[in-house]
Design a protein around this motif. Structure first.
Motif, PDB file in Angstrom:
ATOM      1  N   PRO A 296       0.804  -1.223   0.000  1.00  0.00           N
ATOM      2  CA  PRO A 296       0.000   0.000   0.000  1.00  0.00           C
ATOM      3  C   PRO A 296       0.836   1.272   0.000  1.00  0.00           C
ATOM      4  CG  PRO A 296      -0.137  -1.126   2.124  1.00  0.00           C
ATOM      5  CD  PRO A 296       0.540  -2.059   1.183  1.00  0.00           C
ATOM      6  N   TYR A 412      -6.818  -1.402   2.428  1.00  0.00           N
ATOM      7  CA  TYR A 412      -5.932  -2.559   2.515  1.00  0.00           C
ATOM      8  C   TYR A 412      -6.218  -3.383   3.772  1.00  0.00           C
ATOM      9  CZ  TYR A 412      -1.741  -5.430   2.336  1.00  0.00           C
ATOM     10  OH  TYR A 412      -0.894  -6.499   2.280  1.00  0.00           O
ATOM     11  N   GLN A 416      -7.545  -7.198   3.626  1.00  0.00           N
ATOM     12  CA  GLN A 416      -6.623  -8.195   4.161  1.00  0.00           C
ATOM     13  C   GLN A 416      -7.207  -8.927   5.371  1.00  0.00           C
ATOM     14  OE1 GLN A 416      -3.515  -8.721   2.725  1.00  0.00           O
ATOM     15  NE2 GLN A 416      -3.189 -10.470   4.072  1.00  0.00           N
TER      16      GLN A 416
END
Length: 506
Positions: A296, A412, A416
């Motif tokens: 990221p 992110y 995730q």
């Protein structure tokens, strides 16, 4: 072809041997009697075998309209009392809140009945207003990236893809993951939602053999993709991309066409978007298109590099570069995020709504709220050619480096850790009320709760130090500060003169 079926009030689990019954009305009749006499139920051994794999989708029949919705990735939410709790006016209101067109007659319109499950169109057919078939039913034919391909039938590839998104978003607005949607399509491709049925008692026209084949194909894709995503998560192969936008305004407060500066640019990663503005086709929007990244922080660095590249092409300091939701009346801007490496489901979209839409709504400049009349509905998405999808709810977060870092970090972390977030958030049935923003205190409280949870989960990938990227947004919301869409973003990004990026939020 097996699928799990769960009745939520008592947690009873059974094997659904004929999933076509999700669409033919027969399950509704049995559900009304609490499914006491269920011939389709398999043995406990069958149920146990399927229950203990995360790669087996489970249809959950909820009783209530919000609290029973499950965010777990393999729970596909349907219901009877959920659907029956909404009046026709409630449904239309929710579709309008999702920025979907409803009810009004379209020019040269045709009606199509679309059967969907888990944000996938299974089949479609043309019908009349009484739902009587006017032609054959057709399957949704897909390529390896799950995009619908031209089938050679009466609707174009583009229209079929738009039809799928409209139908799935109509179900999403009602907190349903499976059902049938009646969509009106005009001669020019405009669409309006006319009705929804989920596990309904009404008999809908279906082609059982075709629908059975479509569900079988979907089940195979679902399990294959779930297994691939599980493998990707273990190997940290989540990828993020983005295409945030900004516009150019001169010292007379007039929008300036980006073609004056970028038409000759040979950059692959800086583009121009057109729109109709005051009855003219103009090209005012600059769009950054960095390559996707697994890191990221590298995505942020790419965006900064592209902004500097753009600054070398647009050197007129009398212009202002504006981002946000709608810095100029009538021109809506987006901060779309591209995601791959995670299975696209309505549950993942709701997790993204909680992680991104809520915090950014709390920090948004209210002068840009005009964007929400057409754009920015919860769960707005588009499948992409790379096999992933684009989350389209957010305005342009290029307002500042801090906002940009926060958008990338929150996305992110949410993707995730989507399985952990599903457990922590449970149903997230507060999303609609919080996003509506009528109670700003509720919005701020939910935004801060969400950011605190994301900050804790950032420790799962300590190498990226994402909790630091979230902190400025947390501070701003605590202080009840919002961004200013009239500020030239070059000041925040230090593009007007040499120097480090200003990391302050305000």
């Amino acid at each position: 072809m097996h699928m799990l079926l769960q009745v939520d009030s008592n947690g009873r689990l059974m094997v659904l041997r004929d999933p076509v019954r999700l669409f033919d009305g027969s399950l509704a009749m049995e559900h009304a009697q609490a499914l006491h006499q269920v011939e389709l139920a398999g043995s406990l051994n069958d149920g146990d075998r399927l229950e203990h794999t995360e790669h087996a989708p489970c249809i959950v029949l909820q009783h209530n309209s919000g609290s029973d919705y499950s965010l777990k990735h393999n729970k596909i939410n349907a219901g009877i009392r959920r659907y029956e709790s909404y009046s026709a006016a409630d449904m239309q209101s929710r579709w309008k809140s999702a920025r979907l067109r409803v009810s009004q007659r379209l020019n040269d319109e045709r009606l199509y009945l679309v059967h969907c499950i888990d944000h996938m169109m299974l089949s479609w057919r043309r019908v009349d207003e009484a739902l009587k078939p006017l032609g054959a039913a057709y399957p949704a034919i897909r390529n390896d990236e799950h995009l619908i391909e031209h089938s050679g039938f009466e609707l174009s590839e583009w229209t079929l893809r738009a039809l799928e998104v409209a139908a799935c978003r109509a179900l999403y607005a009602l907190w349903l993951d499976v059902g049938s949607v009646l969509v009106a399509v005009s001669g020019t491709g405009s669409m309006a939602i006319r009705g929804v049925w989920s596990i309904a008692k009404q008999q809908l026209p279906i082609d059982r053999e075709l629908l059975s084949e479509a569900i079988t194909a979907w089940l195979k894709r679902w399990k294959r993709e779930a297994e691939a995503v599980d493998h990707n998560e273990r190997n940290e192969r989540i990828q993020l991309g983005a295409d945030p936008e900004f516009i150019l305004v001169n010292d007379q407060q007039r929008v300036v066409s980006a073609t004056e500066y970028l038409l000759e640019s040979d950059s692959m990663y800086v583009g121009i978007d057109a729109l109709w503005y005051r009855n003219k086709l103009i090209h005012p929007i600059v769009e950054l298109r960095p390559p996707p990244e697994t890191d990221p922080n590298r995505l942020f660095a790419s965006l900064y590099r592209l902004l500097k590249e753009t600054a070398t092409a647009i050197t007129d300091k009398r212009l202002r570069w504006l981002a946000g939701g709608m810095p100029v009346r009538g021109i809506a801007l987006g901060g779309h995020l591209h995601i791959s490496g995670v299975q696209l489901t309505p549950r993942v979209l709701r997790i993204l709504d909680a992680a991104l839409a809520i915090p950014f709504a709390a920090a948004a400049d209210q002068n840009g709220a005009g964007r929400l009349r057409k754009f920015g509905g919860l769960g707005d998405y588009r499948r992409q050619f790379h096999g992933g999808f684009e989350y389209r709810t957010l305005p342009s977060w290029l307002v500042s480096p801090a906002l940009t870092k926060a958008a990338i970090a929150c996305c992110y972390i949410a993707v995730q850790n989507n399985k952990e977030l599903a457990i922590q958030l449970k149903s997230a049935d507060w999303l609609d009320d919080a996003y509506a923003g009528e109670d700003r205190e509720q919005l701020h409280a939910k935004a801060l709760d969400m950011l605190q949870l994301l900050s804790k989960l950032a420790s799962n990938t300590p190498e990226y130090k994402l909790e630091k990227a979230i902190a400025p947004l947390q501070h701003a919301i605590r202080q009840r500060k919002t961004w200013n869409e009239q500020d030239d973003i070059r000041n925040r990004w230090s593009l007007l003169e040499a120097g480090e990026i200003d990391k302050a939020y305000t």
